[in-house]
Design an enzyme around this catalytic site. Structure first.
Site, PDB file in Angstrom:
ATOM      1  N   ASP A   1     -75.921  80.232  19.831  1.00 43.21           N
ATOM      2  CA  ASP A   1     -75.854  79.077  20.720  1.00 43.21           C
ATOM      3  C   ASP A   1     -77.032  79.070  21.695  1.00 43.21           C
ATOM      4  O   ASP A   1     -77.440  80.126  22.204  1.00 43.21           O
ATOM      5  CB  ASP A   1     -74.534  79.145  21.492  1.00 43.21           C
ATOM      6  CG  ASP A   1     -74.247  77.916  22.310  1.00 43.21           C
ATOM      7  OD1 ASP A   1     -74.149  76.826  21.720  1.00 43.21           O
ATOM      8  OD2 ASP A   1     -74.106  78.043  23.537  1.00 43.21           O
TER       9      ASP A   1
ATOM     10  N   GLU B   1     -79.571  77.760  17.212  1.00 48.39           N
ATOM     11  CA  GLU B   1     -79.462  76.443  17.817  1.00 48.39           C
ATOM     12  C   GLU B   1     -80.556  76.383  18.876  1.00 48.39           C
ATOM     13  O   GLU B   1     -80.356  76.760  20.023  1.00 48.39           O
ATOM     14  CB  GLU B   1     -78.089  76.222  18.458  1.00 48.39           C
ATOM     15  CG  GLU B   1     -77.933  74.782  18.944  1.00 48.39           C
ATOM     16  CD  GLU B   1     -76.994  74.633  20.129  1.00 48.39           C
ATOM     17  OE1 GLU B   1     -76.505  73.507  20.323  1.00 48.39           O
ATOM     18  OE2 GLU B   1     -76.770  75.594  20.865  1.00 48.39           O
TER      19      GLU B   1
END
Length: 525
Positions: free
Chosen positions: A200, A267
């Protein structure tokens, strides 16, 4: 070629996927029971978003225990059962790693608050004195991606940094304690048999030394992300090289892929091709999400430029996605189901790997969530002007004619988020019986994608349409994909293509491809 270079990975948001115990919240046993849906669709892997203990200030991305399991989602044994069943079905299992921030309820942060200014406990986070005569102003001008300042003041007068919600304090990645702890987190889940990690906000872990002001225009132009002092810092890359070495060497338990076959995807909202390419160098991440494609408008020129630009990123790890738990669903974003279906065939024909988000295969639109049911922190932090991402996180409709559509045995009002009243035709059960459904389209497309593999998943497609044309046509081996974005129908014969298409996103009109329609054909090289 590694398995992940042309995989189809299906993203699951577990609280909205399937509820096994009737409490209105999707859970890990529910996902395990429904894995065959993903396998039958034709996916190669499952990526499960966070299932860790969380106060849910940001939908589970505010984590209070990186090696635990949220009680409302299941137990560690349920994770093991899910992983084993996925492997039994031939699916790889990928989990989320959220290293930029913790929950404000994580023991580390509670210790930091109790420790006070200058304590060793605060070294895990970015605590700073404020500016102004009494320290009443934030330490710098940084803004949260969710709106408002990226700093919150605590009772003793210091401020802590949070690039997202105030309940998500950012970690200090220059702390050896943080670095060592996350290496242990990786080992923990590898020992439980996971096959990879989605990292993330992988571009945000390190902040520039001295925490300088960022200036105006923060979070308004993604193309400038790499210029922000809280993004894309050089120290990220030695860290990711350490993680890659760990993935490549840590022993694998029975059923999991070999260490050298694991995958780590970033990401990373970095749009400069050269800088994005650094995340997927041979000794760092395997892949990075293609946000440029996700955010491209329905325009032939822009789509072609994005596709060409994606292959210009250094490395051999091209990815494609149309949706995610953070993005508006393509039916709504592109303006129609016809466009979403055509976009799906465009994406699935491109060389490289594909990430699908649950419900995409059903053609779900972005759902409207009433004001009093919104959970996304964007709503409050924007002064109730941005409705946020909840419309893409509404529970899946599985069967039946009314909510909860087979998602749960609980009453509709007990569901994680409310489902629309008009979703009966969109359930899995309804679409299974309809050969023209979006579910049927995805299933056929994924079967054909496997039987017509790209000769080289890292090589760009061979364009058959001219730059500037109002249609896109390219070759994937002996498979040709044509997408018509013009108002007038496009005769396939005008492209030298003969014979019936293998698959179309909508019906042809007298041998011509209507507007917002895609077709796959087989043609000799």
């Amino acid at each position: 070629m590694s398995w992940w270079q042309d995989m189809v990975c299906y993203e699951v948001y577990p609280r909205a996927f399937a509820d096994s115990n009737g409490d209105g919240v999707g859970d890990l046993p529910g996902l395990t029971e429904r894995l065959e849906h993903i396998k039958d669709l034709g996916a190669d892997a499952v990526w499960c978003t966070p299932f860790y203990p969380s106060p849910l200030a940001d939908g589970g991305y505010d984590i209070a225990d990186y090696t635990g399991v949220a009680p409302d989602l299941g137990t560690t044994a349920d994770v093991d059962a899910l992983t084993a069943r996925a492997h039994q079905l031939g699916l790889k299992f990928i989990v989320d790693l959220v290293p930029n921030h913790t929950s404000d309820q994580h023991p580390w942060f509670l210790e930091a608050l109790a420790g006070g200014p200058g304590s060793v406990e605060r070294e895990r986070y970015l605590f700073r004195p404020g500016r102004g005569a009494g320290g009443e102003l934030p330490p710098n001008d940084w803004q949260s991606a969710f709106g408002g300042p990226a700093w919150t003041r605590v009772a003793d007068g210091e401020w802590y940094c949070h690039l997202h919600a105030a309940e998500q304090p950012d970690l200090n990645w220059r702390s050896p304690k943080v670095r060592d702890a996350f290496a242990d987190v990786l080992r923990h889940w590898l020992d439980r048999g996971v096959d990879g990690f989605r990292v993330d906000v992988a571009h945000a872990l390190f902040k520039a030394e001295g925490l300088p002001d960022a200036g105006p225009g923060q979070h308004t132009d993604p193309l400038r992300n790499h210029l922000m002092p809280y993004y894309d810092q050089e120290e990220l890359h030695p860290l990711y090289r350490e993680w890659r070495t760990l993935l490549d060497t840590h022993p694998a338990p029975p059923g999991a892929v070999r260490p050298e076959d694991r995958v780590m995807v970033a990401e990373s909202a970095v749009f400069d091709p050269a800088r994005l390419g650094r995340y997927i160098r041979p000794d760092e991440m395997h892949q990075a999400f293609n946000f440029a494609f996700l955010e491209a408008s329905w325009d032939a020129k822009e789509l072609r430029e994005v596709i060409d630009g994606s292959f210009a990123v250094p490395g051999s790890a091209v990815t494609w996605l149309l949706s995610s738990h953070d993005a508006p669903r393509p039916v709504t974003r592109h303006g129609s189901l016809a466009r979403a279906r055509a976009a799906a065939l465009l994406m699935l024909a491109l060389p490289g790997s594909v990430y699908l988000y649950q419900g995409e295969e059903l053609g779900l639109p972005q759902a409207f969530v009433p004001d009093d049911r919104i959970l996304d922190p964007l709503w409050e932090r924007s002064g109730c002007t941005e409705r946020g991402r909840d419309g893409a996180r509404v529970p899946l409709p599985w069967s039946g004619t009314a909510a909860p559509y087979g998602f749960s045995s609980a009453a509709p009002e007990a569901a994680w988020l409310p489902q629309p009243d008009d979703w009966a035709p969109l359930t899995v059960a309804a679409q299974q019986a309809d050969p023209g459904s979006t579910l049927a389209l995805y299933r056929r497309a994924l079967r054909l994608r496997h039987t017509h593999p790209a000769p080289d998943p890292a090589a760009p497609p061979r364009w058959l349409s001219a730059p500037g044309a109002s249609h896109l046509a390219f070759r994937r081996g002996n498979l040709v994909c044509v997408v018509n974005l013009a108002e007038q129908p496009l005769p396939l014969s005008a492209l030298g293509l003969t014979g019936p298409p293998l698959l179309t996103s909508g019906p042809l009109t007298a041998g011509a491809l209507p507007q917002d329609t895609a077709a796959w054909l087989v043609s000799p090289a």
